[in-house]
Design an enzyme around this catalytic site. Structure first.
Site, short mmCIF file in Angstrom:
data_model
loop_
_atom_site.label_atom_id
_atom_site.label_comp_id
_atom_site.label_asym_id
_atom_site.label_seq_id
_atom_site.Cartn_x
_atom_site.Cartn_y
_atom_site.Cartn_z
N ASP A 94 14.41 -6.97 -45.80
CA ASP A 94 14.91 -8.14 -45.06
C ASP A 94 14.21 -9.44 -45.45
OD1 ASP A 94 16.85 -6.87 -43.53
OD2 ASP A 94 15.45 -6.38 -41.92
N LYS B 299 15.44 -12.51 -36.62
CA LYS B 299 16.86 -12.57 -37.01
C LYS B 299 17.65 -11.59 -36.17
CE LYS B 299 17.20 -8.36 -39.21
NZ LYS B 299 17.86 -7.20 -38.60
O1 C5P Z 1 12.72 -2.21 -47.04
P1 C5P Z 1 12.27 -1.75 -45.72
O2 C5P Z 1 10.83 -1.36 -45.69
O3 C5P Z 1 12.62 -2.70 -44.62
O4 C5P Z 1 13.11 -0.46 -45.41
C1 C5P Z 1 12.67 0.57 -44.57
C2 C5P Z 1 13.50 1.81 -44.86
O5 C5P Z 1 14.83 1.62 -44.38
C3 C5P Z 1 13.64 2.13 -46.32
O6 C5P Z 1 12.60 2.97 -46.74
C4 C5P Z 1 14.96 2.86 -46.37
O7 C5P Z 1 14.79 4.20 -45.97
C5 C5P Z 1 15.76 2.19 -45.29
N1 C5P Z 1 16.67 1.14 -45.79
C6 C5P Z 1 17.84 1.50 -46.43
N2 C5P Z 1 18.70 0.54 -46.89
C7 C5P Z 1 18.43 -0.77 -46.69
C8 C5P Z 1 17.25 -1.16 -46.04
C9 C5P Z 1 16.38 -0.19 -45.59
O8 C5P Z 1 18.11 2.69 -46.60
N3 C5P Z 1 19.31 -1.68 -47.13
#
Ligand code: C5P
Length: 334
Positions: A150, A16
């Site tokens: 995501d 994406k």
């Molecule tokens: O959910 P994911 O593992 O992709 O997110 C990685 C990190 O990115 C999370 O631990 C968080 O610190 C940050 N994040 C965030 N807000 C989001 C997505 C991700 O702060 N909407």
């Protein structure tokens, strides 16, 4: 026919890009509320799932420049995490047998292209199919969100407005006519999303240039791809590329986490003469084109310029350069 006689179940897991990425606020749980228009691409990983001979799930990963190098499955944990999350929801009554997964990795990792999240979405979808159970789209997205922010986006199957930390997904209209082309340039540096958000929160130099205008651009694009407007063509999208290219509140944080990214972006702007945007927390840069062919021509120029020593890119070695389409209706050259 029993499940082990079935042909493997195959899913494409598209990359994406964020056309817009507004960071609305830092939430109490540490995540950030977003307002982002995301589109799936033709560039995709390929995941196949079959009944495992062993008593546990397994994962084999191939990739690399030749597409055949065996990669460490520990780096692709989202696949097995997706299968396990799906199994927990399927319940005891179903025969959620162990799965042998094989991933052909084509999307660069830690690049802002959500390859790992897309793999997880494909794994959930494929496992549910392999087990022959029913699961609502809502349940798929809910368990996907436990694997990564995501993941729910990929169950929309097209462009979508993504809000909250990623769990609120509103499908948007597809583009009219031929698919818009897009060039991706991923320098050989990884940007961890958590690190980019941490820098955004803590380093005044990472403050976005104009949060208000990012939000407005994102809202306008979501509205124009929503009901009440005619479907947008590739040409209309490209006319607005300059606004999208500056509508990413993580851009300055990414420049701090990945030194040299800003210079690469400037060099690409000079070379191609079109707006250059950043997807997610980077480091992948994008440029929009009216067609896949026009995107391929731009990709050739970038590769030639780098080969001639005229384009500096951060990290060790050449950047990954790919020409593909938005929504995945075309071929992909990488
Ligand atoms: O959910 P994911 O593992 O992709 O997110 C990685 C990190 O990115 C999370 O631990 C968080 O610190 C940050 N994040 C965030 N807000 C989001 C997505 C991700 O702060 N909407």
């Amino acid at each position: 026919m029993s499940a082990d006689e079935l042909a493997p179940i195959v899913r494409l897991a598209p990359a994406k890009v964020n056309l817009t990425l507004s960071v609305v606020e830092r939430r109490g749980d540490g995540f950030h509320a977003l307002h982002s228009v995301m589109v799936p691409l033709g560039l995709a990983d390929r995941l196949s799932l079959a009944r495992a001979a062993a008593s546990t799930d397994s994962l084999h990963v191939v990739g690399g420049e030749d597409g055949r190098t065996t990669l460490d499955p520990a780096d692709f944990g989202s696949v097995l995490a997706g299968i396990e999350a799906a199994r927990r929801v399927v319940g005891r009554g179903a025969d959620a047998f162990p799965i042998a997964a094989r991933l052909e990795k084509r999307i660069p990792i830690a690049a802002g292209l959500a390859g790992g999240s897309s793999d997880a979405a494909a794994a959930i979808d494929g496992a549910v199919d392999a087990w022959g159970v029913e699961m609502t789209a809502g349940d798929r997205a809910r368990i996907g969100a436990t694997v990564g922010s995501d993941v729910p986006f990929f169950f929309a199957g097209g462009p979508a407005l993504v809000e909250g930390r990623g769990e609120r997904v509103s499908p948007l209209r597809r583009f009219a006519g031929s698919a818009p082309g897009i060039v991706l340039v991923t320098p050989a540096v990884e940007v961890a999303t958590a690190e980019a958000f941490r820098v955004l929160d803590s380093d005044p130099a990472a403050a976005p240039a104009d949060r208000g205008s990012t939000r407005l651009t994102s809202e306008h694009l979501a509205a124009e791809l929503g009901p009440g407007y005619p479907a947008m063509t590739a040409d209309e999208l490209i006319r607005r590329a300059g606004a999208f290219a500056v509508a990413n509140d993580l851009a300055r944080a990414a420049d701090i986490v990945a030194p040299g990214l800003r210079q690469l972006r400037r060099a690409l702007t000079r070379l191609l003469g079109v707006p250059i945007g950043l997807t997610g927390s980077g480091p992948t840069l994008w440029a929009l084109y009216p067609s896949q062919d026009a995107a391929e021509e731009a990709a050739r120029r970038i590769r030639d310029e780098h080969a001639a020593g005229l384009l500096e890119s951060p990290g060790e070695g050449a950047p990954f350069v790919a020409a593909t389409t938005i929504e995945g209706q075309g071929r992909t050259s990488a």
